[in-house]
Scaffold this active site. Structure first.
Site, PDB file in Angstrom:
ATOM      1  N   SER A 142      31.886  49.311  35.305  1.00  0.00           N
ATOM      2  CA  SER A 142      32.265  47.804  34.570  1.00  0.00           C
ATOM      3  C   SER A 142      31.650  47.938  33.111  1.00  0.00           C
ATOM      4  CB  SER A 142      31.765  46.741  35.350  1.00  0.00           C
ATOM      5  OG  SER A 142      31.722  45.655  34.664  1.00  0.00           O
ATOM      6  N   TYR A 155      25.588  41.943  39.865  1.00  0.00           N
ATOM      7  CA  TYR A 155      26.554  42.895  39.636  1.00  0.00           C
ATOM      8  C   TYR A 155      26.483  43.899  38.429  1.00  0.00           C
ATOM      9  CZ  TYR A 155      31.633  43.709  38.398  1.00  0.00           C
ATOM     10  OH  TYR A 155      32.774  44.378  38.228  1.00  0.00           O
TER      11      TYR A 155
HETATM   12  P1  NDP Z   1      39.874  42.563  43.528  1.00  0.00           P
HETATM   13  O1  NDP Z   1      39.301  41.236  43.709  1.00  0.00           O
HETATM   14  O2  NDP Z   1      41.325  42.453  43.095  1.00  0.00           O
HETATM   15  O3  NDP Z   1      39.703  43.919  44.346  1.00  0.00           O
HETATM   16  C1  NDP Z   1      38.471  43.858  45.267  1.00  0.00           C
HETATM   17  C2  NDP Z   1      38.805  45.049  46.217  1.00  0.00           C
HETATM   18  O4  NDP Z   1      37.526  45.320  46.886  1.00  0.00           O
HETATM   19  C3  NDP Z   1      39.863  44.152  47.252  1.00  0.00           C
HETATM   20  O5  NDP Z   1      40.910  45.371  47.509  1.00  0.00           O
HETATM   21  C4  NDP Z   1      39.029  44.113  48.485  1.00  0.00           C
HETATM   22  O6  NDP Z   1      39.737  44.124  49.379  1.00  0.00           O
HETATM   23  C5  NDP Z   1      38.030  45.124  48.207  1.00  0.00           C
HETATM   24  N1  NDP Z   1      36.796  44.779  48.882  1.00  0.00           N
HETATM   25  C6  NDP Z   1      35.914  43.866  48.605  1.00  0.00           C
HETATM   26  N2  NDP Z   1      34.827  43.860  49.675  1.00  0.00           N
HETATM   27  C7  NDP Z   1      35.107  44.940  50.519  1.00  0.00           C
HETATM   28  C8  NDP Z   1      34.505  45.505  51.558  1.00  0.00           C
HETATM   29  N3  NDP Z   1      33.315  44.977  52.020  1.00  0.00           N
HETATM   30  N4  NDP Z   1      34.820  46.432  52.363  1.00  0.00           N
HETATM   31  C9  NDP Z   1      36.274  46.968  51.969  1.00  0.00           C
HETATM   32  N5  NDP Z   1      36.628  46.576  50.749  1.00  0.00           N
HETATM   33  C10 NDP Z   1      36.421  45.531  49.953  1.00  0.00           C
HETATM   34  O7  NDP Z   1      39.117  43.047  42.165  1.00  0.00           O
HETATM   35  P2  NDP Z   1      39.431  44.033  40.961  1.00  0.00           P
HETATM   36  O8  NDP Z   1      40.702  44.833  41.275  1.00  0.00           O
HETATM   37  O9  NDP Z   1      39.208  43.329  39.560  1.00  0.00           O
HETATM   38  O10 NDP Z   1      38.128  45.024  41.143  1.00  0.00           O
HETATM   39  C11 NDP Z   1      38.148  46.103  41.721  1.00  0.00           C
HETATM   40  C12 NDP Z   1      36.971  47.104  40.952  1.00  0.00           C
HETATM   41  O11 NDP Z   1      36.950  47.189  39.866  1.00  0.00           O
HETATM   42  C13 NDP Z   1      35.398  46.284  41.564  1.00  0.00           C
HETATM   43  O12 NDP Z   1      34.571  47.303  41.935  1.00  0.00           O
HETATM   44  C14 NDP Z   1      35.333  45.402  40.246  1.00  0.00           C
HETATM   45  O13 NDP Z   1      33.954  45.246  39.995  1.00  0.00           O
HETATM   46  C15 NDP Z   1      35.841  46.517  39.143  1.00  0.00           C
HETATM   47  N6  NDP Z   1      35.997  45.982  37.899  1.00  0.00           N
HETATM   48  C16 NDP Z   1      36.806  45.148  37.617  1.00  0.00           C
HETATM   49  C17 NDP Z   1      37.113  44.276  36.525  1.00  0.00           C
HETATM   50  C18 NDP Z   1      38.205  43.515  35.985  1.00  0.00           C
HETATM   51  O14 NDP Z   1      38.158  42.873  34.909  1.00  0.00           O
HETATM   52  N7  NDP Z   1      38.998  42.940  36.993  1.00  0.00           N
HETATM   53  C19 NDP Z   1      36.420  45.063  35.245  1.00  0.00           C
HETATM   54  C20 NDP Z   1      35.383  45.881  35.739  1.00  0.00           C
HETATM   55  C21 NDP Z   1      34.971  46.549  36.897  1.00  0.00           C
HETATM   56  P3  NDP Z   1      39.726  43.177  51.144  1.00  0.00           P
HETATM   57  O15 NDP Z   1      39.389  41.915  50.632  1.00  0.00           O
HETATM   58  O16 NDP Z   1      40.919  43.497  51.694  1.00  0.00           O
HETATM   59  O17 NDP Z   1      38.346  43.919  51.557  1.00  0.00           O
END
Ligand code: NDP
Length: 252
Positions: A142, A155
């Site tokens: 990130s 985070y």
């Molecule tokens: P979303 O909330 O859309 O996606 C998060 C994903 O993580 C979901 O698919 C969720 O699926 C999964 N997840 C969360 N907890 C668990 C768990 N315990 N076990 C398995 N799966 C899990 O967020 P983003 O797409 O934005 O984020 C994806 C990644 O990118 C993250 O690591 C985030 O920190 C990172 N990121 C995002 C940014 C942004 O601007 N959007 C910027 C920088 C980094 P489910 O709930 O079905 O388990």
């Protein structure tokens, strides 16, 4: 050089947002994608979408913070797909609060989901990747891997730690032909950041002002870097952290 036909890829959190954007890229390049997340309704929808790109995608339920669940994910992937070549450690979460208001449980929730998960998944992936003659691990960091903000005391450390985990794994496993790299997304429009926009005043305007490209990133912006880091095109690239941020991290 970018062809992923015959390769098997696990994308944690591949059922939405950045994970699904990357999964689309990998499937489009020919990989068989395993969508690994908790919500099976969302995962089934992602699989239906990826099926249109080919490569026989499938969903396997996992809680990435749970050691037994992660080990079962990798075992089941190898049983059902015959191999494992690519791992995208993308699942992540955030609890936005001032540090003094953070509970220990919230700290562990964020660290376990974002950082410990990547260690667990990578450790489980090592043996099948070695057996396949090599592999590619992509950790999703990130801008908080580099910068600090007042409202994300767990985070930021989790994402900074992911960059160091990337370097540790890259140096340990280079001899096994496993390349390990991190991607540092800027502000990408997903469910996670839609939540942030509701909680953090003026975030939307600040992101537009602070990002040289003048826009939020999209899921589509994340596909190309995933294909690059998953393919032979990056065979001599390891231990790096590549920003995909519309210039956010280089603006002085
Ligand atoms: P979303 O909330 O859309 O996606 C998060 C994903 O993580 C979901 O698919 C969720 O699926 C999964 N997840 C969360 N907890 C668990 C768990 N315990 N076990 C398995 N799966 C899990 O967020 P983003 O797409 O934005 O984020 C994806 C990644 O990118 C993250 O690591 C985030 O920190 C990172 N990121 C995002 C940014 C942004 O601007 N959007 C910027 C920088 C980094 P489910 O709930 O079905 O388990």
């Amino acid at each position: 050089m970018f062809d992923l036909k015959g390769k098997v890829a696990i994308v944690t959190g591949g059922n939405g947002g950045i994970g699904l954007g990357m999964a689309r890229g990998l499937a489009g390049a020919g990989a068989r994608v395993v969508v690994a997340a908790r919500n099976q309704t969302k995962s089934a929808a992602a699989v239906r979408e990826l099926e249109k790109l080919g490569g026989q995608p499938l969903a396997i339920a996992v809680d990435v913070a749970d050691e037994a669940s992660v080990n079962a994910l990798v075992r089941s992937t190898v049983d059902r797909c015959g191999r494992l070549d690519i791992l995208v450690n993308n699942a992540g979460t955030n609890v936005r609060k001032q540090p003094q208001d953070y509970t220990l449980a919230e700290w562990h929730q964020v660290l376990d989901t974002n950082l410990t998960s990547a260690f667990l998944c990578s450790r489980a992936a090592f043996a099948p990747m070695k057996a396949a003659g090599g592999g590619k691990i992509i950790n999703i960091g990130s801008m908080m891997s580099i910068f600090g903000v007042s409202f994300s005391p767990a985070y930021g450390p989790s994402k900074g730690g992911l960059v160091q985990l990337t370097k540790s794994l890259a140096t340990a496993w280079a001899k096994d032909n496993i390349q390990v790299n991190a991607v540092l997304p800027g502000w990408i429009d997903t469910e996670l950041t839609q939540g942030a926009r509701r909680q953090v005043p003026d975030l939307h305007e600040n992101v537009l002002r602070r990002t040289p490209a003048g826009r939020w990133g999209t899921m589509e912006d994340m596909a190309g870097v995933a294909v690059f880091l998953a393919s032979a095109a990056s065979d001599f690239v390891t231990g790096t952290a590549i920003p995909v941020d519309g210039g956010y991290s280089v603006l002085g």
